[in-house]
Design a protein around this motif. Sequence first.
Motif, PDB file in Angstrom:
ATOM      1  N   SER A 184       0.829  -0.977  -0.209  1.00 60.57           N
ATOM      2  CA  SER A 184       0.102  -0.344  -0.161  1.00 60.57           C
ATOM      3  C   SER A 184       0.942   1.500   0.243  1.00 60.57           C
ATOM      4  O   SER A 184       2.053   1.276   0.394  1.00 60.57           O
ATOM      5  CB  SER A 184      -1.307   0.452   1.221  1.00 60.57           C
ATOM      6  N   LYS A 224      -3.866   3.315   0.967  1.00 60.63           N
ATOM      7  CA  LYS A 224      -4.212   2.626   0.139  1.00 60.63           C
ATOM      8  C   LYS A 224      -3.158   2.179  -0.816  1.00 60.63           C
ATOM      9  O   LYS A 224      -2.131   1.859  -0.567  1.00 60.63           O
ATOM     10  CB  LYS A 224      -5.103   3.434  -0.950  1.00 60.63           C
ATOM     11  N   GLY A 225      -4.374   0.567  -1.469  1.00 54.91           N
ATOM     12  CA  GLY A 225      -3.331   0.279  -2.561  1.00 54.91           C
ATOM     13  C   GLY A 225      -2.279   0.696  -3.199  1.00 54.91           C
ATOM     14  O   GLY A 225      -2.710   1.277  -4.396  1.00 54.91           O
ATOM     15  N   ARG A 256      -8.405  -1.192  -3.006  1.00 53.81           N
ATOM     16  CA  ARG A 256      -7.709  -2.421  -3.149  1.00 53.81           C
ATOM     17  C   ARG A 256      -8.431  -3.008  -4.280  1.00 53.81           C
ATOM     18  O   ARG A 256      -9.453  -2.934  -4.692  1.00 53.81           O
ATOM     19  CB  ARG A 256      -8.299  -3.100  -1.996  1.00 53.81           C
ATOM     20  N   LYS A 290     -10.857  -6.802  -5.423  1.00 53.30           N
ATOM     21  CA  LYS A 290     -11.442  -6.857  -5.254  1.00 53.30           C
ATOM     22  C   LYS A 290     -10.050  -9.536  -5.437  1.00 53.30           C
ATOM     23  O   LYS A 290     -10.355  -9.230  -6.474  1.00 53.30           O
ATOM     24  CB  LYS A 290     -12.926  -7.373  -5.904  1.00 53.30           C
ATOM     25  N   ASP A 327      -1.374  -6.452   1.619  1.00 50.65           N
ATOM     26  CA  ASP A 327      -2.410  -5.424   1.757  1.00 50.65           C
ATOM     27  C   ASP A 327      -2.965  -4.655   0.811  1.00 50.65           C
ATOM     28  O   ASP A 327      -3.972  -4.022  -0.004  1.00 50.65           O
ATOM     29  CB  ASP A 327      -1.176  -4.002   1.401  1.00 50.65           C
ATOM     30  N   LEU A 328      -2.275  -5.166  -0.677  1.00 49.87           N
ATOM     31  CA  LEU A 328      -3.275  -5.056  -1.613  1.00 49.87           C
ATOM     32  C   LEU A 328      -4.382  -5.421  -2.316  1.00 49.87           C
ATOM     33  O   LEU A 328      -5.330  -5.251  -2.585  1.00 49.87           O
ATOM     34  CB  LEU A 328      -2.434  -5.008  -3.109  1.00 49.87           C
ATOM     35  N   TYR A 352      -8.466  -7.427  -2.001  1.00 49.45           N
ATOM     36  CA  TYR A 352      -9.375  -7.355  -0.469  1.00 49.45           C
ATOM     37  C   TYR A 352     -10.105  -8.497  -1.049  1.00 49.45           C
ATOM     38  O   TYR A 352     -10.624  -8.994  -2.190  1.00 49.45           O
ATOM     39  CB  TYR A 352      -9.965  -6.330  -0.831  1.00 49.45           C
ATOM     40  N   GLY A 358      -4.761  -5.411   6.700  1.00 50.19           N
ATOM     41  CA  GLY A 358      -3.569  -4.671   6.775  1.00 50.19           C
ATOM     42  C   GLY A 358      -2.531  -4.499   7.549  1.00 50.19           C
ATOM     43  O   GLY A 358      -1.795  -3.617   7.402  1.00 50.19           O
TER      44      GLY A 358
END
Length: 432
Positions: free
Chosen positions: A111, A267-268, A284, A286, A304-305, A307, A319
């Motif tokens: 992220s 954020k991603g 992120r 999916k 972290d990236l 979801y 995360g």
Amino acid sequence: MKNQTTQFPKVIIIGGGFGGIQIAKKMNKKEVDLLMLDRHNYHTFQPLLYQVATGGLEPDSIAFPLRKVFQDQKNFNFRVADVKHINPENKSVTTDIGDFDYDYLVIATGSETNFFGQKEIEHFSMPMKTVPEALNLRSLILQNFEEALVEKDLERKQALMTFVVVGGGPTGVETAGALAELKNHVLVHDYPELDIHNMKIYLFEGSERILEPFSLQASKKAKEFLQNMGVIVMEKTRVNHYDGDKVTYNTTETIFTKGVVWSAGVKGAIIPGLEKAEIVRGGRIKTTNFNLVEGYENIFAIGDLAYMETPEWPHGHPGVAQTAIQQGQQLADNLIRIINNEKPHPFNYFDKGSMATVGRNKAVVDLKYWKFQGFFAWLTWMFIHLLFLVGFRNKAVTLINWIVNYFSYDRGSRVIIRKFNRESMMEEGKAV
Ligand SMILES: Cc1cc2nc3c(=O)[nH]c(=O)nc-3n(C[C@H](O)[C@H](O)[C@H](O)COP(=O)(O)OP(=O)(O)OC[C@H]3O[C@@H](n4cnc5c(N)ncnc54)[C@H](O)[C@@H]3O)c2cc1C
């Protein structure tokens, strides 16, 4: 660019963070041709970045050369490359050193700091996501004090000695605590001509309480620890604006400061090119329950990236390093299954708990059935962090540093190696 060295399937891993390292390690001796791409030639142990920023540790203690991690791994190659674009149509990635082909792609880019679109805050505040950013913060703190020493204007002198940490998650809490220790044990001796009582450290948190994902007990104790160390903890406080001189919060209130640390969100780290992928809250990507990016057959995202919604984690996994480590390990097994035309297994996260330290002898630990704070929590925090630091040398150097710092109350790494200059940094396109 041709990157195949064997007849085995080509797996590209973007990112040598917690997730990327695990998947590559777990695929050692498997019949795959691994290529890791990272814009740095080292792995960063982000949980200890704040100690670099506050002079407690040398940067080398928390950065580890990626080539060394995989020295003996025959099916592994590494390139320092900044990946600019993913091209699913011809199964390749475009980087600053050329294109590379893949059969399977694993995105483990983690992220980046989220300024929520507030450009002025982004320009003037200090993020802490990389080693160079931590070093920038270290330089800024020391430069502010050097400048305060010779400043005649009392209002500006005060602003130079005022630090606002925005975001009361573990990073914000740990940074505010470390700043307080720097003030109480180091700067007070280094700058006897300044009245150290004028150094103010604020910790702003937008929600009801600091360490919001932790237990109420942990939040309360962390707040108490911080306040006893002299940190001004302000909950339900939202920063609206920072122009480099003045922070505006809760719409109308202001504080003059020349040091704002931004730890209010991430954020991603998305790479363009995945048109079919769904990007959700927090930037992120999916994925399915085995980390496959929805809409693709051979592109995976971890850490972290990623979801991933599961019944136990309906809003995605936390995360944290453990998510990335466990997803990396699981995806290594699953990739081999997929290559062998077997069904992949769904990911199950094992929550090992949360912890944050506030300073010497002070930490909070939340385990599933046991929550504790204080000295034992602090020892636990240190032990776990040493355990997960990459490399024996880094573990040894960090432990020695901590022992010396503990008994001497000192922070030996308070040197301005490279002067922090915001404007020249911006000209370089934030080339930190
Ligand atoms: C200050 C701080 C403190 C933290 N403290 C804790 C803690 O105490 N406990 C905890 O569990 N977690 C903590 N975290 C969170 C934890 O570090 C992350 O959850 C974890 O690093 C995620 O692992 P990852 O593999 O997804 O990504 P990362 O570890 O971030 O690795 C991503 C890698 O991808 C590379 N990269 C990114 N984009 C590109 C690109 N386009 N091209 C090439 N390479 C690229 C980066 O250089 C990096 O090496 C902290 C994070 C920060 C910032």
